[in-house]
Structure formats: structure tokens, C-alpha cells
Design a protein around this motif. Structure first.
Motif, PDB file in Angstrom:
ATOM      1  N   ALA A 143       0.970  -0.983   0.241  1.00  0.00           N
ATOM      2  CA  ALA A 143      -0.086   0.263  -0.146  1.00  0.00           C
ATOM      3  C   ALA A 143       0.538   1.467   0.253  1.00  0.00           C
ATOM      4  O   ALA A 143       0.677   2.132  -0.996  1.00  0.00           O
ATOM      5  CB  ALA A 143      -0.579   0.127   1.209  1.00  0.00           C
ATOM      6  N   THR A 198      -4.621  -1.061  -2.511  1.00  0.00           N
ATOM      7  CA  THR A 198      -5.463  -0.244  -1.547  1.00  0.00           C
ATOM      8  C   THR A 198      -6.299  -0.891  -0.131  1.00  0.00           C
ATOM      9  O   THR A 198      -6.506  -1.754  -1.193  1.00  0.00           O
ATOM     10  CB  THR A 198      -6.420   1.175  -2.271  1.00  0.00           C
ATOM     11  OG1 THR A 198      -7.632  -0.191  -2.939  1.00  0.00           O
ATOM     12  CG2 THR A 198      -5.688   1.691  -3.300  1.00  0.00           C
ATOM     13  N   ARG A 218      -9.396  -0.296   2.411  1.00  0.00           N
ATOM     14  CA  ARG A 218      -9.910   0.255   2.831  1.00  0.00           C
ATOM     15  C   ARG A 218     -10.831  -0.474   3.405  1.00  0.00           C
ATOM     16  O   ARG A 218     -10.602  -1.104   4.049  1.00  0.00           O
ATOM     17  CB  ARG A 218     -10.945   1.044   1.498  1.00  0.00           C
ATOM     18  CG  ARG A 218     -11.218   0.141   0.981  1.00  0.00           C
ATOM     19  CD  ARG A 218     -12.204   0.227   0.065  1.00  0.00           C
ATOM     20  NE  ARG A 218     -13.460  -1.085  -0.362  1.00  0.00           N
ATOM     21  CZ  ARG A 218     -14.909  -0.890   0.001  1.00  0.00           C
ATOM     22  NH1 ARG A 218     -15.112  -0.427   0.801  1.00  0.00           N
ATOM     23  NH2 ARG A 218     -15.107  -1.269  -0.497  1.00  0.00           N
ATOM     24  N   THR A 261      -4.527  -1.645  -7.425  1.00  0.00           N
ATOM     25  CA  THR A 261      -4.379  -0.456  -8.380  1.00  0.00           C
ATOM     26  C   THR A 261      -3.947  -0.610  -9.487  1.00  0.00           C
ATOM     27  O   THR A 261      -3.237  -1.562  -9.822  1.00  0.00           O
ATOM     28  CB  THR A 261      -3.162   0.505  -7.721  1.00  0.00           C
ATOM     29  OG1 THR A 261      -2.479   0.040  -7.624  1.00  0.00           O
ATOM     30  CG2 THR A 261      -4.042   0.644  -5.998  1.00  0.00           C
TER      31      THR A 261
END
Length: 163
Positions: A80, A86, A88, A102
Motif C-alpha cells: 500500500a 489500496t 480500505r 491498483t
């Protein structure tokens, strides 16, 4: 040719050869990867691309790679930071996280594949495409069987207590 102890089961010899090949090829592969990319990171990137996953939890990834959650969490944190994935919060569970690949991560995987492409002649010098085409289905069947067997139902001893 390497001597083989005469009493080793054929299946053991099979897995022993795979283990040695994994060690040797893994070292060669790691040396060819782009700077700062580890084999573990490439494996995560490849997992997302190969299986077409959009999001996975760290727990799902740890299970897929059969590593501990702290191990995968550490790998994912580095990835990351480098913009390869990513992470979250999971809207369905505030304590959980979701990881996604990504565009930079997908590109890094492609770059890594390009970096190891010069190594392919090593294999091509030992096994021709027809042999490889015959071996791959066998290896896939073994992988699928091992994958299916890796999370067996615990073997509980029968309850012999009197109710």
C-alpha cells in the motif's frame, strides 16, 4: 543424476522434486524481480490478476497463501505504501479491511513478468513445448487436489462420555 534412497515412496520423490524446483526457481525469480519487489508481493499481485478478484480481505489473502494474518498484513502495508494495492475499511464490518489491486500494482506485475521473461529459456532448454503441455494438466490436478485438501474438517475423536 542424484541418488535416491531406495525406500522412498514415489509420491515423496514427486513432492521432493517439486520442493527443490520451487526453491531453485524461487531464488532465480526473486533475483530477477524489479528492485524493491519481493516474491511475496508479486504473489499477491499475481493472485489478484490470475483470479480476477476486485477486493479481498487480509484474512482471505492469508488463507489463500497459508500465512498468518500479521505476515500478510505486513506485506500488504508495504504494498500500500508503494501504491500497489489500496486498503480500505469494510463498510459491512468496521473492524475489517478490504484490499484491492491498483493500476500501478497491475503494471508492476506486468513489469515483473517482463523481468523474468529472460529466464524462460532455462526451462525451454530442458523441456520442449509438447512435454510442457503434457505436464501442466498433471500439475494443475495436483494443485487443485492439494488446495481442496488444505482446510480439512477437523478430525474429532468420537465422544465416549456417557450423557
Amino acid at each position: 543424476m542424484t541418488a535416491t534412497p531406495p525406500n522412498d515412496p514415489l509420491t515423496f520423490e514427486f513432492f521432493n522434486e517439486i520442493g527443490i524446483i520451487d526453491q531453485l526457481s524461487g531464488t532465480i525469480f526473486e533475483r530477477a524481480l524489479p528492485a524493491r519487489m519481493t516474491r511475496a508481493q508479486f504473489t499477491v499481485l499475481n493472485h489478484f490478476v490470475r483470479l480476477g478478484h476486485h477486493e479481498r480481505s487480509p484474512a482471505q489473502l492469508a488463507n489463500a497463501f497459508q500465512v498468518t494474518r500479521p505476515t500478510i498484513t505486513s506485506t500488504l502495508a508495504r504494498m500500500a505504501r508503494d501504491g500497489l494495492v489500496t486498503i480500505r475499511d469494510d463498510p459491512a464490518d468496521g473492524r475489517a479491511k478490504l484490499v484491492s489491486l491498483t493500476d500501478k500494482g497491475r503494471s508492476a506485475r506486468e513489469s515483473a513478468l517482463g523481468a523474468v521473461t529472460p529466464l524462460l529459456p532455462l526451462l525451454e532448454a530442458v523441456i520442449d513445448p509438447q512435454e510442457l503441455a503434457l505436464v501442466l494438466p498433471v500439475l494443475r490436478r495436483v494443485r487443485i487436489a492439494l488446495d481442496a485438501a488444505r482446510d480439512p474438517v477437523p478430525n474429532h475423536a468420537p465422544d465416549t462420555s456417557n450423557p
